[in-house]
Design a protein around this motif. Structure first.
Motif, short mmCIF file in Angstrom:
data_model
loop_
_atom_site.label_atom_id
_atom_site.label_comp_id
_atom_site.label_asym_id
_atom_site.label_seq_id
_atom_site.Cartn_x
_atom_site.Cartn_y
_atom_site.Cartn_z
N VAL A 178 0.86 -1.19 0.00
CA VAL A 178 0.00 0.00 0.00
C VAL A 178 0.89 1.23 0.00
N LYS A 179 0.68 2.09 -1.01
CA LYS A 179 1.46 3.33 -1.09
C LYS A 179 0.49 4.49 -1.29
N LEU A 180 0.56 5.44 -0.35
CA LEU A 180 -0.24 6.65 -0.42
C LEU A 180 0.70 7.80 -0.77
N GLY A 181 0.51 8.38 -1.95
CA GLY A 181 1.31 9.53 -2.36
C GLY A 181 0.43 10.76 -2.43
N ARG A 182 1.02 11.93 -2.53
CA ARG A 182 0.24 13.16 -2.60
C ARG A 182 -0.75 13.13 -3.77
N ASN A 183 -0.33 12.53 -4.89
CA ASN A 183 -1.19 12.48 -6.08
C ASN A 183 -1.39 11.07 -6.62
N THR A 184 -0.97 10.06 -5.87
CA THR A 184 -1.08 8.68 -6.35
C THR A 184 -1.53 7.74 -5.24
N LEU A 185 -2.07 6.60 -5.67
CA LEU A 185 -2.51 5.57 -4.74
C LEU A 185 -2.23 4.21 -5.34
N ILE B 38 -4.89 -3.90 -6.94
CA ILE B 38 -6.35 -3.85 -6.84
C ILE B 38 -6.81 -2.46 -7.26
N ILE B 39 -6.05 -1.46 -6.84
CA ILE B 39 -6.30 -0.08 -7.25
C ILE B 39 -4.94 0.61 -7.35
N GLU B 40 -4.73 1.28 -8.49
CA GLU B 40 -3.46 1.97 -8.69
C GLU B 40 -3.66 3.06 -9.72
N GLY B 41 -3.10 4.22 -9.42
CA GLY B 41 -3.18 5.29 -10.40
C GLY B 41 -3.05 6.66 -9.78
N ASP B 42 -3.29 7.64 -10.64
CA ASP B 42 -3.23 9.04 -10.22
C ASP B 42 -4.55 9.43 -9.57
N VAL C 180 -8.81 2.31 3.35
CA VAL C 180 -7.90 3.42 3.04
C VAL C 180 -8.66 4.72 3.25
N HIS C 181 -8.10 5.59 4.07
CA HIS C 181 -8.70 6.90 4.34
C HIS C 181 -7.82 7.98 3.72
N LEU C 182 -8.37 8.75 2.77
CA LEU C 182 -7.63 9.81 2.10
C LEU C 182 -8.15 11.16 2.58
N ASP C 183 -7.26 11.99 3.07
CA ASP C 183 -7.62 13.33 3.55
C ASP C 183 -7.36 14.32 2.42
N LYS C 184 -8.43 14.91 1.88
CA LYS C 184 -8.30 15.81 0.73
C LYS C 184 -7.58 17.10 1.14
N VAL C 185 -6.74 17.62 0.23
CA VAL C 185 -6.11 18.92 0.45
C VAL C 185 -7.19 20.00 0.32
N ASN C 186 -7.95 19.94 -0.78
CA ASN C 186 -9.03 20.91 -0.99
C ASN C 186 -10.29 20.34 -0.36
#
Length: 191
Positions: free
Chosen positions: A56-63, A73-77, A102-108
């Motif tokens: 599992v990799k959480l990047g600023r603009n990628t998952l 299972i899920i990968e991309g921008d 997976v919990h993603l905290d939005k910047v905007n």
């Protein structure tokens, strides 16, 4: 000149669009939900896997979420950036196996996402019905601003001065009291 379809035709078109969107989302190997400020992805996997088996990799603009040695299972921008430090993932045991959450905290915090990754089918974000919030959900400054706007709107509807206009009138009254020698009878007080 184009004419819009009759209401029953619009309803049928909307129902077809919604059914297609629902089918596309159901076909994804994960489920996802969002609020205006964050997004949650849930992936069901076999109960034999442990955290160390996952990639599992959480990047600023990628998952990327995968089981090591298998296709992702899920990968991309991501369509928009996330706050990596405030985003998390967990592996939990559930009745039918395990779930990666997976919990993603939005910047905007003011935009809906049409999909989790840009390669996935989109949803129509204009059809999202946001959850109701109350004034108590807001931070102090925002709450004060919203309450002031609501007060001013009610005052305008009643033909009464807004809070800013009332402040100016109060200052003027104070000035009049401090300077009784001045004549305000011919003063024009309209904005």
């Amino acid at each position: 000149m184009s004419t819009s379809p009759p209401p029953e035709e619009r309803d049928r078109i909307e129902a077809e669009r919604k059914a297609k969107e629902d089918a596309e989302q159901a076909a994804l190997p994960y489920k996802w939900t969002q609020t205006i400020s964050d997004l949650d992805v849930t992936i069901s996997i076999d109960g034999k896997y442990k955290g160390r088996d996952l990639d599992v990799k959480l990047g600023r603009n990628t998952l990327r979420v995968a089981i090591k040695g298998q296709d992702a299972i899920i990968e991309g921008d991501l369509p928009h950036p996330i706050r990596v430090d405030d985003s998390t993932w967990t592996l939990e045991t559930v009745p039918n196996g395990k779930e990666i959450s997976v919990h993603l905290d939005k910047v905007n915090k003011m935009e809906w996402w049409p999909h989790v990754v840009t390669s996935a089918p989109k949803i129509d974000t204009s059809k999202i019905q946001p959850e109701n919030s109350t004034l108590s959900d807001l931070d102090g400054d925002t709450r004060g601003m919203v309450e002031k706007m609501m007060f001013d709107q009610r005052q305008k509807e009643r033909g009464l001065p807004t809070s800013d206009e009332q402040k100016k009138l109060d200052i003027l009254e104070q000035f009049k009291l401090q300077h009784p020698e001045m004549d305000f009878s011919k003063a024009n007080m309209s904005p």
